[in-house]
Design a protein around this motif. Structure first.
Motif, PDB file in Angstrom:
ATOM      1  N   THR A 153       0.819  -1.219   0.000  1.00 16.72           N
ATOM      2  CA  THR A 153       0.000   0.000   0.000  1.00 16.72           C
ATOM      3  C   THR A 153       0.852   1.268   0.000  1.00 16.72           C
ATOM      4  OG1 THR A 153      -1.850  -1.125   1.069  1.00 16.72           O
ATOM      5  CG2 THR A 153      -1.786   1.272   1.236  1.00 16.72           C
ATOM      6  N   PRO A 154       1.866   1.416   0.864  1.00 12.74           N
ATOM      7  CA  PRO A 154       2.717   2.599   0.784  1.00 12.74           C
ATOM      8  C   PRO A 154       3.364   2.774  -0.592  1.00 12.74           C
ATOM      9  CG  PRO A 154       3.030   1.536   2.886  1.00 12.74           C
ATOM     10  CD  PRO A 154       2.178   0.615   2.071  1.00 12.74           C
ATOM     11  N   LEU A 155       3.804   1.685  -1.197  1.00  6.70           N
ATOM     12  CA  LEU A 155       4.412   1.790  -2.527  1.00  6.70           C
ATOM     13  C   LEU A 155       3.404   2.307  -3.547  1.00  6.70           C
ATOM     14  CD1 LEU A 155       6.601  -1.437  -2.671  1.00  6.70           C
ATOM     15  CD2 LEU A 155       7.407   0.936  -2.730  1.00  6.70           C
ATOM     16  N   ALA A 156       2.162   1.849  -3.456  1.00  2.00           N
ATOM     17  CA  ALA A 156       1.133   2.335  -4.370  1.00  2.00           C
ATOM     18  C   ALA A 156       0.831   3.811  -4.132  1.00  2.00           C
ATOM     19  CB  ALA A 156      -0.138   1.493  -4.206  1.00  2.00           C
ATOM     20  N   LEU A 157       0.860   4.222  -2.876  1.00  2.00           N
ATOM     21  CA  LEU A 157       0.558   5.618  -2.545  1.00  2.00           C
ATOM     22  C   LEU A 157       1.604   6.592  -3.086  1.00  2.00           C
ATOM     23  CD1 LEU A 157      -0.693   5.229   1.138  1.00  2.00           C
ATOM     24  CD2 LEU A 157      -2.068   5.889  -0.850  1.00  2.00           C
ATOM     25  N   VAL A 158       2.870   6.194  -3.106  1.00  2.00           N
ATOM     26  CA  VAL A 158       3.933   7.110  -3.535  1.00  2.00           C
ATOM     27  C   VAL A 158       4.273   6.974  -5.009  1.00  2.00           C
ATOM     28  CG1 VAL A 158       4.935   7.213  -1.226  1.00  2.00           C
ATOM     29  CG2 VAL A 158       5.812   5.545  -2.881  1.00  2.00           C
ATOM     30  N   ASP A 159       3.731   5.969  -5.688  1.00  2.00           N
ATOM     31  CA  ASP A 159       4.030   5.778  -7.104  1.00  2.00           C
ATOM     32  C   ASP A 159       3.574   6.988  -7.916  1.00  2.00           C
ATOM     33  OD1 ASP A 159       4.788   4.594  -9.498  1.00  2.00           O
ATOM     34  OD2 ASP A 159       2.876   3.551  -9.745  1.00  2.00           O
ATOM     35  N   GLY A 160       4.532   7.657  -8.554  1.00  2.00           N
ATOM     36  CA  GLY A 160       4.224   8.870  -9.303  1.00  2.00           C
ATOM     37  C   GLY A 160       4.108  10.107  -8.442  1.00  2.00           C
ATOM     38  N   ARG A 161       4.206   9.942  -7.117  1.00  2.00           N
ATOM     39  CA  ARG A 161       4.101  11.068  -6.174  1.00  2.00           C
ATOM     40  C   ARG A 161       5.367  11.163  -5.312  1.00  2.00           C
ATOM     41  NH1 ARG A 161      -0.461   7.911  -5.879  1.00  2.00           N
ATOM     42  NH2 ARG A 161      -2.388   8.817  -6.760  1.00  2.00           N
ATOM     43  N   GLU A 162       6.491  10.701  -5.860  1.00  2.00           N
ATOM     44  CA  GLU A 162       7.732  10.661  -5.089  1.00  2.00           C
ATOM     45  C   GLU A 162       8.117  12.049  -4.581  1.00  2.00           C
ATOM     46  OE1 GLU A 162       7.556   7.232  -7.873  1.00  2.00           O
ATOM     47  OE2 GLU A 162       7.431   9.408  -8.172  1.00  2.00           O
ATOM     48  N   ARG A 163       7.944  13.052  -5.401  1.00  2.00           N
ATOM     49  CA  ARG A 163       8.316  14.419  -5.007  1.00  2.00           C
ATOM     50  C   ARG A 163       7.492  14.881  -3.805  1.00  2.00           C
ATOM     51  NH1 ARG A 163      10.767  19.259  -7.466  1.00  2.00           N
ATOM     52  NH2 ARG A 163      10.538  20.822  -5.832  1.00  2.00           N
ATOM     53  N   ILE A 164       6.204  14.585  -3.793  1.00  2.00           N
ATOM     54  CA  ILE A 164       5.344  14.977  -2.671  1.00  2.00           C
ATOM     55  C   ILE A 164       5.834  14.323  -1.380  1.00  2.00           C
ATOM     56  CG2 ILE A 164       3.004  14.835  -1.717  1.00  2.00           C
ATOM     57  CD1 ILE A 164       1.967  14.871  -4.621  1.00  2.00           C
ATOM     58  N   TYR A 165       6.149  13.050  -1.452  1.00  2.00           N
ATOM     59  CA  TYR A 165       6.631  12.315  -0.281  1.00  2.00           C
ATOM     60  C   TYR A 165       7.935  12.906   0.243  1.00  2.00           C
ATOM     61  CZ  TYR A 165       8.871   8.350   2.139  1.00  2.00           C
ATOM     62  OH  TYR A 165       9.534   7.549   3.031  1.00  2.00           O
ATOM     63  N   PHE A 166       8.898  13.147  -0.638  1.00  2.00           N
ATOM     64  CA  PHE A 166      10.198  13.631  -0.191  1.00  2.00           C
ATOM     65  C   PHE A 166      10.179  15.094   0.239  1.00  2.00           C
ATOM     66  CE2 PHE A 166      11.915   9.978  -2.693  1.00  2.00           C
ATOM     67  CZ  PHE A 166      12.491   9.337  -1.608  1.00  2.00           C
ATOM     68  N   GLU A 167       9.218  15.884  -0.243  1.00  2.00           N
ATOM     69  CA  GLU A 167       9.125  17.273   0.195  1.00  2.00           C
ATOM     70  C   GLU A 167       8.971  17.356   1.712  1.00  2.00           C
ATOM     71  OE1 GLU A 167       9.356  20.228  -1.303  1.00  2.00           O
ATOM     72  OE2 GLU A 167       9.695  19.453  -3.321  1.00  2.00           O
ATOM     73  N   HIS A 168       8.288  16.395   2.293  1.00  2.00           N
ATOM     74  CA  HIS A 168       8.142  16.382   3.756  1.00  2.00           C
ATOM     75  C   HIS A 168       9.510  16.383   4.432  1.00  2.00           C
ATOM     76  CE1 HIS A 168       7.265  15.143   7.827  1.00  2.00           C
ATOM     77  NE2 HIS A 168       7.843  13.965   7.634  1.00  2.00           N
ATOM     78  N   PHE A 169      10.402  15.524   3.982  1.00  2.00           N
ATOM     79  CA  PHE A 169      11.726  15.429   4.596  1.00  2.00           C
ATOM     80  C   PHE A 169      12.578  16.657   4.288  1.00  2.00           C
ATOM     81  CE2 PHE A 169      10.165  11.143   3.670  1.00  2.00           C
ATOM     82  CZ  PHE A 169      10.122  10.630   4.951  1.00  2.00           C
ATOM     83  N   TRP A 170      12.638  17.038   3.027  1.00  2.00           N
ATOM     84  CA  TRP A 170      13.471  18.175   2.622  1.00  2.00           C
ATOM     85  C   TRP A 170      13.019  19.477   3.279  1.00  2.00           C
ATOM     86  CZ3 TRP A 170      12.606  16.342  -3.040  1.00  2.00           C
ATOM     87  CH2 TRP A 170      13.459  15.255  -3.307  1.00  2.00           C
ATOM     88  N   ASN A 171      11.719  19.616   3.509  1.00  2.00           N
ATOM     89  CA  ASN A 171      11.202  20.854   4.106  1.00  2.00           C
ATOM     90  C   ASN A 171      11.148  20.792   5.631  1.00  2.00           C
ATOM     91  OD1 ASN A 171      10.831  21.978   1.566  1.00  2.00           O
ATOM     92  ND2 ASN A 171       8.698  21.351   1.423  1.00  2.00           N
ATOM     93  N   ASP A 172      10.534  19.741   6.160  1.00  3.92           N
ATOM     94  CA  ASP A 172      10.253  19.707   7.588  1.00  3.92           C
ATOM     95  C   ASP A 172      11.465  19.353   8.443  1.00  3.92           C
ATOM     96  OD1 ASP A 172       7.726  20.298   6.781  1.00  3.92           O
ATOM     97  OD2 ASP A 172       6.869  18.331   7.181  1.00  3.92           O
ATOM     98  N   PHE A 173      12.486  18.755   7.855  1.00  3.07           N
ATOM     99  CA  PHE A 173      13.705  18.435   8.605  1.00  3.07           C
ATOM    100  C   PHE A 173      14.758  19.523   8.460  1.00  3.07           C
ATOM    101  CE2 PHE A 173      13.205  13.492   8.618  1.00  3.07           C
ATOM    102  CZ  PHE A 173      11.974  13.637   9.249  1.00  3.07           C
ATOM    103  N   ALA A 174      14.450  20.565   7.712  1.00  3.23           N
ATOM    104  CA  ALA A 174      15.368  21.692   7.543  1.00  3.23           C
ATOM    105  C   ALA A 174      15.049  22.779   8.558  1.00  3.23           C
ATOM    106  CB  ALA A 174      15.254  22.260   6.127  1.00  3.23           C
ATOM    107  N   ALA A 175      16.052  23.581   8.901  1.00  4.77           N
ATOM    108  CA  ALA A 175      15.798  24.740   9.759  1.00  4.77           C
ATOM    109  C   ALA A 175      14.914  25.738   9.034  1.00  4.77           C
ATOM    110  CB  ALA A 175      17.122  25.380  10.168  1.00  4.77           C
ATOM    111  N   ASP A 176      15.133  25.883   7.732  1.00  2.00           N
ATOM    112  CA  ASP A 176      14.359  26.794   6.891  1.00  2.00           C
ATOM    113  C   ASP A 176      14.162  26.111   5.542  1.00  2.00           C
ATOM    114  OD1 ASP A 176      13.295  28.751   5.290  1.00  2.00           O
ATOM    115  OD2 ASP A 176      14.880  30.221   5.621  1.00  2.00           O
ATOM    116  N   PRO A 177      12.938  25.734   5.181  1.00  2.00           N
ATOM    117  CA  PRO A 177      12.707  25.039   3.913  1.00  2.00           C
ATOM    118  C   PRO A 177      13.230  25.794   2.699  1.00  2.00           C
ATOM    119  CG  PRO A 177      10.739  24.950   5.276  1.00  2.00           C
ATOM    120  CD  PRO A 177      11.697  25.894   5.960  1.00  2.00           C
ATOM    121  N   ALA A 178      13.317  27.119   2.807  1.00  4.20           N
ATOM    122  CA  ALA A 178      13.802  27.925   1.685  1.00  4.20           C
ATOM    123  C   ALA A 178      15.318  27.831   1.514  1.00  4.20           C
ATOM    124  CB  ALA A 178      13.393  29.385   1.869  1.00  4.20           C
TER     125      ALA A 178
END
Length: 298
Positions: free
Chosen positions: A170-195
């Motif tokens: 199920t997780p694999l189906a959810l992220v298929d074609g939506r990889e960027r959306i999934y990784f934005e969480h990490f790149w943005n929320d784990f940064a001090a400043d997403p910008a």
């Protein structure tokens, strides 16, 4: 789409090296430990092995390679399952991943190295040093944690415990074609400043890499194996590492925790809090992190 992103990625590589490095890293492949690994290599001198983390691959190390390669031979592989390396069904515990890169270094003729790892890569770096302590001269760990060492279940990252259990059909189906959306969480929320986190060009590069067949499943297997990693590391930790250790941890991310863990597994630890940075140390604070690595590896 992938072809266009590959061209953009080449431009990023050229730009990263045009100002400060003697030459851009060479892209190579090696068949080791039953798997084909892709790696970047640059420079001359004592070898330094750089191990990437999740949501990235060897590409993340370009700013560090540019400086370290002036005085060292720098090798930055894509771990099993990542980037341009093979993506087999198994072998994603960190002990096995360390055996992969050890076989790579042996194939290149290196038996005395420095090693640095960020995020998942620091776990692989520790597993490498613990299994081959006489072959590692120095080790650097960068912002994450060591499963199975000390009070690791209370580490800051566990606020996102969901993604450590996010694997399967199920997780694999959810992220298929939506990889960027999934990784934005990490790149943005784990940064001090997403910008001021992972750049737009790099986000496109990594999204294309993880959209390859088998790549997301391989990434999820990294987390599925944390239980085994904690068992392996608790055993490793019974014997202190003999080499100097540098720990770099983001002020707005891991903070003191990884430094304290490092001191549980090594008696010769230098800990540095990277001011103003979140988790993505090379991307957020290269002016602090790269000189620290250059100084440490000498």
């Amino acid at each position: 789409m992938f072809a266009a992103l590959s061209i953009a990625a080449v431009s990023v590589v050229v730009a990263a090296f045009s100002a400060s490095a003697q030459s851009a890293p060479e892209s190579r492949f090696a068949e080791v430990n039953g798997v084909k690994l892709h790696y970047l290599i640059a420079g001359k001198g004592d070898p330094v092995l750089l191990l990437h983390g999740y949501a990235q691959n060897s590409h993340m190390w370009l700013p560090a390679i540019a400086e370290l390669s002036k005085t060292h031979t720098v090798i930055a592989p894509d771990l099993r399952g990542f980037g341009q390396s093979d993506k087999p069904e198994t072998g994603y515990d960190k002990k096995s991943l360390a055996q992969d890169v050890h076989a790579l270094m042996a194939s290149l003729g290196y038996d005395k190295i420095g090693v640095a790892g960020h995020d998942i890569g620091l776990m692989v770096a520790y597993a490498y040093a613990a299994q081959y302590p006489t072959e590692v001269k120095k080790i650097a760990l960068m912002d994450a944690f060591l499963p199975g060492v000390g009070d690791w279940t209370k580490v800051w990252l566990l606020r996102d415990l969901w993604h450590f259990h996010f694997y399967g059909k199920t997780p694999l189906a959810l992220v298929d074609g939506r990889e960027r959306i999934y990784f934005e969480h990490f790149w943005n929320d784990f940064a001090a400043d997403p910008a001021h986190s992972v750049s737009e060009a790099d986000r496109q590069f990594y999204t294309a890499a993880y959209a390859q067949p088998g790549a997301m499943r391989a990434g999820f297997e990294i987390f599925r194996n944390f239980e085994q990693d904690s068992k392996d590391f608790s055993e490793f930790a019974k014997t202190k590492l003999p080499m100097p250790m540098l720990v770099l941890s983001g002020e707005k991310a891991g903070g003191q925790f990884l430094i304290d863990q490092g001191r549980l597994v090594d008696d010769n630890v230098e800990g540095i809090i990277v001011k103003g940075s979140g988790h993505w140390l090379i991307d957020e604070a290269p002016e602090q992190v790269v000189p620290a690595l250059v100084k440490f590896f000498g």
